[in-house]
Design a protein around this motif. Sequence first.
Motif, PDB file in Angstrom:
ATOM      1  N   GLN A  44     -53.703  45.232  43.476  1.00 61.96           N
ATOM      2  CA  GLN A  44     -54.841  46.061  43.095  1.00 61.96           C
ATOM      3  C   GLN A  44     -54.440  46.917  41.903  1.00 61.96           C
ATOM      4  N   LEU A  45     -55.361  47.047  40.947  1.00 61.55           N
ATOM      5  CA  LEU A  45     -55.058  47.706  39.686  1.00 61.55           C
ATOM      6  C   LEU A  45     -56.001  48.883  39.468  1.00 61.55           C
ATOM      7  N   VAL A  46     -55.446  49.998  39.015  1.00 61.93           N
ATOM      8  CA  VAL A  46     -56.253  51.184  38.737  1.00 61.93           C
ATOM      9  C   VAL A  46     -55.849  51.744  37.378  1.00 61.93           C
ATOM     10  N   GLU A  47     -56.814  51.782  36.450  1.00 62.06           N
ATOM     11  CA  GLU A  47     -56.565  52.332  35.121  1.00 62.06           C
ATOM     12  C   GLU A  47     -56.830  53.837  35.103  1.00 62.06           C
ATOM     13  N   SER A  48     -56.167  54.499  34.191  1.00 61.44           N
ATOM     14  CA  SER A  48     -56.410  55.916  33.951  1.00 61.44           C
ATOM     15  C   SER A  48     -56.003  56.232  32.517  1.00 61.44           C
ATOM     16  N   GLY A  49     -56.409  57.403  32.055  1.00 55.48           N
ATOM     17  CA  GLY A  49     -55.994  57.860  30.740  1.00 55.48           C
ATOM     18  C   GLY A  49     -57.037  57.737  29.647  1.00 55.48           C
ATOM     19  N   GLY A  50     -58.180  57.150  29.967  1.00 54.71           N
ATOM     20  CA  GLY A  50     -59.225  57.063  28.960  1.00 54.71           C
ATOM     21  C   GLY A  50     -59.828  58.417  28.663  1.00 54.71           C
ATOM     22  N   GLY A  51     -60.654  58.458  27.638  1.00 48.21           N
ATOM     23  CA  GLY A  51     -61.303  59.703  27.265  1.00 48.21           C
ATOM     24  C   GLY A  51     -61.896  59.610  25.891  1.00 48.21           C
ATOM     25  N   SER A  52     -62.237  60.774  25.342  1.00 43.75           N
ATOM     26  CA  SER A  52     -62.829  60.860  24.017  1.00 43.75           C
ATOM     27  C   SER A  52     -61.815  61.440  23.042  1.00 43.75           C
TER      28      SER A  52
END
Length: 124
Positions: free
Chosen positions: A3-11
Amino acid sequence: QVQLVESGGGSVQAGGSLRLSCAASGRTFGTYAMGWFRQAPGKEREFVAGISRRGGIINYADSVKGRFTISRDNAENTMYLQMNSLKLEDTAVYYCAAYLGAGIRDKALDYDYWGQGTQVTVSS
């Protein structure tokens, strides 16, 4: 299965940087080749970067070469995408993906497992 979970995105403003992370479940992370893909509104999902199971083989889309860096830490079950010199056209939802096997591939259909995506928005 993984299972994969992304993080760190933003504007971020054009020229800025972001670092995406992809955390994987399970104890067999090192057996999966990994990749980053992105999908902008109205466009098909496209390959961004890929990394082999132990990190010895790396490939980038031409559009991000020299600006993005993919890496992985198998001890931490995590993959990263360092994005520098961001451009307006980098705006998209970014997905991490995995498949069980060697080498690296740049076709979405070759990947068996996907995260939910994280939004990256670059503004002027």
